[in-house]
Motif scaffolding. Sequence first.
Motif, PDB file in Angstrom:
ATOM      1  N   GLU A  94      -4.429  18.588  -8.157  1.00  0.00           N
ATOM      2  CA  GLU A  94      -5.095  18.605  -9.336  1.00  0.00           C
ATOM      3  C   GLU A  94      -5.712  17.567  -9.981  1.00  0.00           C
ATOM      4  OE1 GLU A  94      -2.897  21.248 -11.904  1.00  0.00           O
ATOM      5  OE2 GLU A  94      -3.034  23.034 -10.168  1.00  0.00           O
ATOM      6  N   GLY A  95      -5.157  16.240  -9.474  1.00  0.00           N
ATOM      7  CA  GLY A  95      -5.844  14.932 -10.165  1.00  0.00           C
ATOM      8  C   GLY A  95      -4.629  14.135 -10.842  1.00  0.00           C
ATOM      9  N   GLY A  96      -3.568  14.674 -11.077  1.00  0.00           N
ATOM     10  CA  GLY A  96      -2.452  13.833 -11.615  1.00  0.00           C
ATOM     11  C   GLY A  96      -1.868  12.871 -10.705  1.00  0.00           C
ATOM     12  N   ARG A  97      -2.656  11.728 -10.312  1.00  0.00           N
ATOM     13  CA  ARG A  97      -2.299  10.852  -9.373  1.00  0.00           C
ATOM     14  C   ARG A  97      -2.887   9.483  -9.745  1.00  0.00           C
ATOM     15  NH1 ARG A  97      -5.665  14.250  -6.690  1.00  0.00           N
ATOM     16  NH2 ARG A  97      -7.648  13.432  -5.971  1.00  0.00           N
TER      17      ARG A  97
ATOM     18  N   LEU B 261       0.870  -0.995  -0.055  1.00  0.00           N
ATOM     19  CA  LEU B 261      -0.117  -0.145  -0.032  1.00  0.00           C
ATOM     20  C   LEU B 261       0.864   1.372  -0.059  1.00  0.00           C
ATOM     21  CD1 LEU B 261      -2.479  -1.067   2.567  1.00  0.00           C
ATOM     22  CD2 LEU B 261      -2.799  -1.508   0.338  1.00  0.00           C
ATOM     23  N   PHE B 262       0.437   2.234  -0.711  1.00  0.00           N
ATOM     24  CA  PHE B 262       1.198   3.670  -0.836  1.00  0.00           C
ATOM     25  C   PHE B 262       0.309   4.541  -0.511  1.00  0.00           C
ATOM     26  CE2 PHE B 262       3.541   1.571  -4.651  1.00  0.00           C
ATOM     27  CZ  PHE B 262       4.703   0.865  -3.852  1.00  0.00           C
ATOM     28  N   LEU B 263       0.814   5.209   0.627  1.00  0.00           N
ATOM     29  CA  LEU B 263       0.112   6.483   1.177  1.00  0.00           C
ATOM     30  C   LEU B 263       0.734   7.874   0.830  1.00  0.00           C
ATOM     31  CD1 LEU B 263      -1.765   8.037   3.564  1.00  0.00           C
ATOM     32  CD2 LEU B 263       0.195   7.352   5.084  1.00  0.00           C
ATOM     33  N   SER B 264       0.081   8.831   0.240  1.00  0.00           N
ATOM     34  CA  SER B 264       0.625   9.979  -0.581  1.00  0.00           C
ATOM     35  C   SER B 264       0.171  11.190   0.626  1.00  0.00           C
ATOM     36  CB  SER B 264       0.448  10.259  -1.937  1.00  0.00           C
ATOM     37  OG  SER B 264      -1.001  10.798  -2.001  1.00  0.00           O
ATOM     38  N   GLY B 265       0.965  12.399   0.640  1.00  0.00           N
ATOM     39  CA  GLY B 265       0.267  13.515   1.125  1.00  0.00           C
ATOM     40  C   GLY B 265       1.553  14.639   0.919  1.00  0.00           C
ATOM     41  N   ALA B 266       1.094  15.762   0.851  1.00  0.00           N
ATOM     42  CA  ALA B 266       2.223  16.945   0.757  1.00  0.00           C
ATOM     43  C   ALA B 266       3.256  17.016   1.858  1.00  0.00           C
ATOM     44  CB  ALA B 266       1.449  18.295   0.466  1.00  0.00           C
ATOM     45  N   GLN B 267       4.353  17.642   1.861  1.00  0.00           N
ATOM     46  CA  GLN B 267       5.216  17.702   2.971  1.00  0.00           C
ATOM     47  C   GLN B 267       4.232  18.334   4.158  1.00  0.00           C
ATOM     48  OE1 GLN B 267       8.315  20.199   1.631  1.00  0.00           O
ATOM     49  NE2 GLN B 267       9.511  18.060   1.276  1.00  0.00           N
TER      50      GLN B 267
ATOM     51  N   LEU C  56       5.231  12.013  -2.967  1.00  0.00           N
ATOM     52  CA  LEU C  56       4.755  11.790  -4.581  1.00  0.00           C
ATOM     53  C   LEU C  56       4.174  10.140  -4.902  1.00  0.00           C
ATOM     54  CD1 LEU C  56       7.164   9.677  -5.704  1.00  0.00           C
ATOM     55  CD2 LEU C  56       8.206  11.761  -5.916  1.00  0.00           C
ATOM     56  N   MET C  57       3.911   9.588  -3.853  1.00  0.00           N
ATOM     57  CA  MET C  57       3.502   7.926  -4.144  1.00  0.00           C
ATOM     58  C   MET C  57       2.074   8.053  -4.967  1.00  0.00           C
ATOM     59  SD  MET C  57       5.764   6.753  -2.299  1.00  0.00           S
ATOM     60  CE  MET C  57       5.466   5.052  -2.560  1.00  0.00           C
ATOM     61  N   GLY C  58       2.104   7.639  -6.230  1.00  0.00           N
ATOM     62  CA  GLY C  58       1.080   7.608  -7.099  1.00  0.00           C
ATOM     63  C   GLY C  58       1.374   8.629  -8.038  1.00  0.00           C
ATOM     64  N   ALA C  59       2.256   9.504  -8.173  1.00  0.00           N
ATOM     65  CA  ALA C  59       2.141  10.830  -9.219  1.00  0.00           C
ATOM     66  C   ALA C  59       2.540  10.254 -10.484  1.00  0.00           C
ATOM     67  CB  ALA C  59       3.539  11.587  -8.746  1.00  0.00           C
TER      68      ALA C  59
END
Length: 273
Positions: free
Chosen positions: A251-254, A33-39, A148-151
Amino acid sequence: MSNPAARNAIAQHVEDWISTAITVAPAGHIPLLFLSGAQGSGKSTALRQAAASLTAPVAIASLDDFYLTRTARAHLANTISPLLATRGPPGTHDLPLLRATLASLRAASDRSATSIPVFDKLADDRAASSAWRVFQGRPAAIVIEGWLMGALPDATAPSSAPLNEVEAQDPAGTWRRFQEEALAGGYARLWDEADGFFHILAPGFDTVLGWRLEQEASLWQARGTPMPEDRRAWAARFIQYYERITRRMLEGGRRPGTDLLIDGNRCGLPPPP
């Protein structure tokens, strides 16, 4: 300052996501599993809290701990673009080390001890192997968190107008092209292996600087030293290295997955109508 209650709220969402992935996984399969989020969005804290609350053993790690060493990034800086000396953007991670670690975790038995790298951000280099974390046993799930997970890649980025002062130092788009090729290559292949994505979505990029300053202050506090005043300017410039792809992801690029919208206090928001 961050709100502990809000962090706990995020953790509950993450915990439910991991728990569901474990429940629906085929027998013998360890979900990745990959968890993303900004710094500074609270993803690391949320993941630690979620993993600690689960009864099943979950191996967690940060993509940050798989940065290339300072020496390796210096080589990229000398041969491709000076901007690659700075850690963080696609292409500055040691993906072979990450894959080897994932393979070890997947092959682990109940008696295994799997080493997980540690990166010293204040030293800006990988810590000695004696300081690495150890996961005991066989995990029920593996979760990697990172900004950037999933970018998704954008082939037009290298020829686009610079977004900030850092990108202005890349007039030919060499640094941006290197990132986009990395996203379309090794990172995309890594994303393909995921059993799920969870994206913590900030209200906007402008919020990220305040979060990053909190994060930086915490790093210095952990060493018992106040954050030097010049680190504020450093942090403001540092996040410019992440700006284009962070904005893209917001903006959705993930890669598709579970989305959690949060506000500036890291509180979850209802989905837009």
